[in-house]
Design a protein around this motif. Structure first.
Motif, PDB file in Angstrom:
ATOM      1  N   ASP A   1       0.854  -1.199   0.000  1.00 42.45           N
ATOM      2  CA  ASP A   1       0.000   0.000   0.000  1.00 42.45           C
ATOM      3  C   ASP A   1       0.889   1.249   0.000  1.00 42.45           C
ATOM      4  OD1 ASP A   1      -2.416   1.431   0.109  1.00 42.45           O
ATOM      5  OD2 ASP A   1      -3.295   0.034   1.531  1.00 42.45           O
TER       6      ASP A   1
ATOM      7  N   HIS B   1      -7.373  -2.238   8.863  1.00 44.53           N
ATOM      8  CA  HIS B   1      -6.606  -1.635   7.759  1.00 44.53           C
ATOM      9  C   HIS B   1      -7.284  -0.294   7.498  1.00 44.53           C
ATOM     10  CE1 HIS B   1      -4.415  -1.976   3.738  1.00 44.53           C
ATOM     11  NE2 HIS B   1      -5.241  -0.954   3.542  1.00 44.53           N
TER      12      HIS B   1
ATOM     13  N   HIS C   1      -7.402   3.865   6.401  1.00 47.48           N
ATOM     14  CA  HIS C   1      -6.800   4.940   5.602  1.00 47.48           C
ATOM     15  C   HIS C   1      -7.059   6.288   6.261  1.00 47.48           C
ATOM     16  CE1 HIS C   1      -4.916   3.062   2.085  1.00 47.48           C
ATOM     17  NE2 HIS C   1      -5.705   2.031   2.414  1.00 47.48           N
TER      18      HIS C   1
ATOM     19  N   ASN D   1      -1.900   5.506   5.160  1.00 43.86           N
ATOM     20  CA  ASN D   1      -2.431   4.432   6.019  1.00 43.86           C
ATOM     21  C   ASN D   1      -2.137   4.752   7.477  1.00 43.86           C
ATOM     22  OD1 ASN D   1      -1.949   3.175   3.310  1.00 43.86           O
ATOM     23  ND2 ASN D   1      -2.629   1.335   4.327  1.00 43.86           N
TER      24      ASN D   1
HETATM   25 ZN    ZN Z   1      -5.339   0.082   1.693  1.00 45.35          ZN
END
Ligand code: ZN
Ligand code: KIV
Length: 384
Positions: free
Chosen positions: A15, A203, A205, A239
């Motif tokens: 990512d 996970h 953002h 992230n």
């Molecule tokens: Zn991601």
């Protein structure tokens, strides 16, 4: 009271590397992967093997050298992706396939032009197929942040039944509020049959600057893996930042959570990633920014010189920074000037300090910051 481990899944090389202009060559990826392994991350997401021959090769090379961490490759819920990832991960000591599909109505209707039931079928097929290659299969429900909890629970239950060992609940668009994201994890813990057969992963953002807060709320509500990147780099606003979640758990023992990260390596790791990617770290970035342990206002400087803990909650040595810095600007007071003058060899009496301080202020008004070399000049011009 014993604390529970939260696994750290680092996705800097996947990512993180999606950031425009941050592409890394294979050799550099290998250096970063080795350092991440040494620092104690539990899972390294090494890339998206089907995306390009270069990424396939990078994942393969990383799989060859990593000693302790699981090495993970990303796929879509597509058979060919899974086969290619399995091939790239062949030599890994602990291989993990990370497969998944969008589960929000936005994704189902606009991206896949499909319906909820067909998406569950594809998710199950992908997990079952990945299971024929490796034991450790992580499933991501893309855009889980905007997926309704009842449907998300059905997806999770189906993939756990198909053998998923980790359930990744991404807030792909960085939309959720911390409580909302925490509630989502709690809902899954309470409503998915056999949920304890899988580890729940956050996970998040950072589109609203909440990626770290959301991941921590997830862990407070039962998630035991956090997906993150060094310096918080990643798609769009980035992230969850690895160094932030690690230090939050360390600084707050009441959370009863810990990671296996060697925090003394954080600063060096941050520099390695920022230098390799040519992506500077903002000076005020928590933990690893240039100003994270720099004090410039007179009131703060006076406090820190008397006792570091008056204005610092983390000992800089804990994250690999040699010491706090006292920055001399026109906002600095006598205590800071005396401290910095002493560091370059001048022990000033109170009367001398008063004189030098007057000269210092005229210098400081002309310069953003006074460096050690200028202190000598200030003392000279003070005619002590
Ligand atoms: Zn991601
Ligand atoms: O943000 C996201 O949803 C992702 C998935 C591919 C895991 O990066």
């Amino acid at each position: 009271m014993s604390t529970e481990q939260v696994y750290i899944f680092d996705t800097t090389l996947r990512d993180g590397e999606q950031v425009p202009g941050c592409k890394l060559d294979g050799k550099t990826k290998l250096i970063i992967a080795k350092q991440l392994d040494e620092m104690g991350v539990d899972v390294i997401e090494a890339g998206f093997p089907i995306s390009s021959p270069g990424d396939f090769q990078a994942v393969q090379n990383i799989a060859n050298v990593v000693k302790n961490a699981s090495v993970c490759g990303l796929t879509r819920a597509v058979k060919k992706d899974i086969e290619v990832a399995a091939e790239a991960l062949k030599s890994a000591k602990k291989p993990r396939i990370h497969t998944g599909i969008g589960t929000s109505d936005f994704h189902i209707q606009h991206k896949f032009k499909s319906d909820r039931e067909k998406i569950i079928e594809r998710a199950v097929e992908a997990v079952a197929y990945a299971k024929t290659f490796v034991e450790d299969v992580e499933f991501y429900a893309e855009d889980a942040g905007r997926t309704d909890n009842e449907y998300l629970a059905r997806v999770c239950e189906a993939v756990v039944k198909a053998g998923a060992t980790v359930l990744n609940i991404p807030d792909t668009t960085g939309y959720c509020l911390p409580e909302e994201y925490g509630e989502k994890i709690k809902y899954l813990k309470e409503n998915v049959k056999d949920i304890d057969k899988a580890v729940i992963s956050c996970h998040c953002h950072n589109d609203l600057g909440l990626a770290t807060a959301n991941a921590i709320y997830g862990a407070m509500n039962g998630a035991r893996q956090i997906e993150c990147t060094i310096n918080g780099i990643g798609e769009r606003a980035g992230n969850t930042s690895l160094e932030e979640v690690v230090m939050i758990m360390k600084q707050h023992p009441t959370l009863n959570l810990h990671t296996n990260i060697k925090s003394k390596m954080l600063n060096e790791m941050s520099r390695l990633v920022s230098d390799s990617m040519g992506m500077g770290v903002q000076a005020n970035k928590a933990i690893v920014g240039a100003n994270a342990f720099a004090h410039s206002s007179g009131i703060h400087q006076d406090g820190v010189i008397k006792n570091r803990e008056t204005y610092e909650i983390i000992d800089p040595a804990e994250v690999g920074v040699s010491e706090s810095s006292i920055v001399l600007t026109a906002r600095s007071g006598r205590a800071a000037l005396a401290y910095r003058a002493k560091n370059v060899g001048y022990e000033l009496s109170k009367l001398e300090l008063d004189k030098v301080y007057e000269t210092f202020l005229t210098f400081a008004d002309k310069h953003k910051e006074i460096k050690d070399e200028q202190i000598h000049e200030i003392i000279k011009q003070s005619n002590l």
